[in-house]
Enzyme design. Structure first.
Site, PDB file in Angstrom:
ATOM      1  N   HIS A 106      55.278  25.259  70.232  1.00 31.24           N
ATOM      2  CA  HIS A 106      53.811  26.074  69.772  1.00 31.24           C
ATOM      3  C   HIS A 106      54.134  27.459  69.869  1.00 31.24           C
ATOM      4  CE1 HIS A 106      49.202  25.907  69.708  1.00 31.24           C
ATOM      5  NE2 HIS A 106      49.827  27.142  69.669  1.00 31.24           N
TER       6      HIS A 106
ATOM      7  N   ASN B 153      53.848  35.936  64.924  1.00 34.60           N
ATOM      8  CA  ASN B 153      53.388  37.263  64.986  1.00 34.60           C
ATOM      9  C   ASN B 153      53.149  37.703  66.602  1.00 34.60           C
ATOM     10  OD1 ASN B 153      54.039  38.899  62.529  1.00 34.60           O
ATOM     11  ND2 ASN B 153      52.905  37.556  61.554  1.00 34.60           N
TER      12      ASN B 153
ATOM     13  N   THR C  95      51.077  32.241  59.515  1.00 31.79           N
ATOM     14  CA  THR C  95      50.008  32.375  58.635  1.00 31.79           C
ATOM     15  C   THR C  95      50.500  32.912  57.435  1.00 31.79           C
ATOM     16  OG1 THR C  95      48.313  32.601  60.456  1.00 31.79           O
ATOM     17  CG2 THR C  95      47.575  32.599  58.197  1.00 31.79           C
ATOM     18  N   PRO C  96      50.712  32.308  56.320  1.00 25.60           N
ATOM     19  CA  PRO C  96      51.123  33.135  54.883  1.00 25.60           C
ATOM     20  C   PRO C  96      50.355  34.229  54.699  1.00 25.60           C
ATOM     21  CG  PRO C  96      51.428  30.870  54.776  1.00 25.60           C
ATOM     22  CD  PRO C  96      50.711  31.298  55.802  1.00 25.60           C
TER      23      PRO C  96
ATOM     24  N   ASP D  57      44.279  29.822  59.044  1.00 28.24           N
ATOM     25  CA  ASP D  57      43.321  30.498  60.131  1.00 28.24           C
ATOM     26  C   ASP D  57      41.821  30.006  59.725  1.00 28.24           C
ATOM     27  OD1 ASP D  57      41.684  32.491  61.318  1.00 28.24           O
ATOM     28  OD2 ASP D  57      43.434  33.981  61.251  1.00 28.24           O
TER      29      ASP D  57
ATOM     30  N   HIS E 167      44.572  23.386  66.386  1.00 27.76           N
ATOM     31  CA  HIS E 167      44.279  23.989  67.875  1.00 27.76           C
ATOM     32  C   HIS E 167      42.888  23.419  67.920  1.00 27.76           C
ATOM     33  CE1 HIS E 167      47.295  26.847  67.203  1.00 27.76           C
ATOM     34  NE2 HIS E 167      46.942  27.609  67.993  1.00 27.76           N
TER      35      HIS E 167
ATOM     36  N   GLU F 257      39.664  24.639  72.151  1.00 27.37           N
ATOM     37  CA  GLU F 257      40.039  25.740  72.730  1.00 27.37           C
ATOM     38  C   GLU F 257      38.704  26.603  73.371  1.00 27.37           C
ATOM     39  OE1 GLU F 257      42.501  28.102  69.834  1.00 27.37           O
ATOM     40  OE2 GLU F 257      43.271  29.148  71.495  1.00 27.37           O
TER      41      GLU F 257
ATOM     42  N   ASP G 127      52.888  29.524  73.233  1.00 25.76           N
ATOM     43  CA  ASP G 127      51.902  30.153  72.289  1.00 25.76           C
ATOM     44  C   ASP G 127      52.258  31.657  71.782  1.00 25.76           C
ATOM     45  OD1 ASP G 127      49.399  29.972  71.174  1.00 25.76           O
ATOM     46  OD2 ASP G 127      48.277  30.429  72.802  1.00 25.76           O
TER      47      ASP G 127
END
Ligand code: 6MZ
Length: 356
Positions: free
Chosen positions: A31, A35, A116-117, A159, A220, A223, A299
């Site tokens: 995980h 970025n 995430t593209p 996202d 996810h 959270e 993370d």
């Protein structure tokens, strides 16, 4: 001693010996957001070149340390700082290669990177080119690594804040690249912005990726507080893995235990973003005691400044684990991975089993 080599020890700082052992231990990272894992010195270098001048304060502000007052939602702003400067194919390839170099130096033998593209319109990069650039970084690392390769696969993230059309695009791309290094799909992003959309938006998208290309799915989950209903729906659908799971009601935690769905646990991320009160209160202890399949993960190493070896050392000292138990944990983490059987799988397995 509690079961599985744990003991009820509170949070202790790890010793140099423990950290050294965890550095040498061959490990698996399941995980890590691309970025969120950019090398700090690279981010500083990129900021120095921007029109904002030579100030590196933006780059420095991405690190969240003990005592930082930002909560989980406020923390998401730091990714904007990274996205602002990591633009274009060349930089994406470079940061991917560097992330893997850093992981390899830390003893990581296999990594699942997730990203995430995005289109970078200012530099004419579309989402397909984004994925190609990241895959190129993985390939370059493999070709150029001098001190051991960190074998890697890619997971494409959706996202929560994006419209469902974006999710559908991402699933299409993951299907297209499923025989070129993309092994799975992820649901990520600020949970405060996109909860309550599981059944309507996300489940059909993930279901299609799974059915059409056999893609694995990690989510996810829980959270933030109050996500029990979503968690119940996710579990009923049956993801391949779940990340964080910090805020489970006792009932949902029991259902998760019964499902045996593997979990990716990120100790420093959860403590520093204040989702969990302290290392010793981290649910890792309960999952370990239960013998639940799990992987210790970082993370966002850029944000939480804690590479995988340090996360292992923190688990080791906080929960009183011995070297044999930590070695088992590293090997068991691989069992939960999305890597397909074949040459790479055998290579990772051999490196995990090699005597240290
Ligand atoms: C949820 C997270 C996250 O995709 O641009 N991300 N999503 N929870 C977290 N825990 C703290 N950490 C990172 O990497 C950055 C993106 O990963 C997600 C966020 O959506 C963030 O924008 P990529 O490579």
């Amino acid at each position: 001693m509690a079961p599985n080599g744990t003991s009820a020890v509170g949070a202790q700082p790890y010793t140099e010996e423990q950290l050294d052992f965890c550095r040498r231990l061959p490990k698996v990272e399941r995980h890590a957001h691309l970025n969120g894992s950019v090398r700090q010195s690279t981010l500083q270098e990129l900021y120095k070149k921007t029109s904002e001048g030579t100030s590196t304060s933006s780059a420095a502000s991405v690190a969240i340390a003990k005592g930082d007052t930002r909560n989980l939602s406020e923390m998401f702003a730091v990714f904007g700082v990274v996205h602002h400067v990591v633009r274009g194919a060349e930089l994406l390839t470079r940061v991917t290669r560097e992330v893997l170099e850093d992981m390899s130096a830390d003893g990581v033998v296999y990594a699942e990177l997730r990203t995430t593209p995005r289109e970078h319109q200012d530099v004419g990069l579309d989402k397909r080119a984004y994925i190609e650039a990241v895959l190129q970084g993985i390939e370059e690392h493999r070709r150029l690594a001098k001190d051991g390769v960190c074998i890697a696969r890619l997971i494409l993230s959706i996202d929560r804040k994006d419209p469902v059309t974006v999710a559908e695009d991402t699933v299409n791309l993951a299907i297209e690249y499923s025989n070129r290094g993309v092994v799975g799909l992820d649901l990520c992003g600020d949970p405060a912005l996109g909860w309550g959309r599981w059944r309507q938006d996300w489940e059909p998208a993930f279901e299609r990726g799974r059915k059409q290309a056999g893609l694995k799915v990690t989510l996810h989950a829980a959270e933030m507080a109050g996500m029990d209903e979503e968690m119940a729906d996710m579990l009923a659908w049956g993801p391949d893995s779940l990340g964080h799971v910090c805020f489970l009601s006792p009932g949902e935690e029991l259902r998760l235990f019964e499902s045996r769905t593997p979990v990716e646990l990120c100790l420093s991320s959860n403590v520093l973003s204040k989702s969990v009160e302290s290392y010793s209160a981290h649910h890792f202890g309960r999952f370990l005691e239960r013998g639940h399949p799990l992987a210790i993960c970082t993370d966002d190493v850029l944000v939480f400044s804690s590479p995988l070896s340090r996360e292992y050392a923190l688990a080791m000292s906080t929960f009183g684990l011995d070297e044999a138990k930590v070695t088992d944990l590293a090997r068991d983490a691989f069992e939960t991975s999305f890597l397909e059987k074949g040459r790479d799988y055998n290579e990772v397995l051999a490196r995990l089993r090699a005597p240290s």
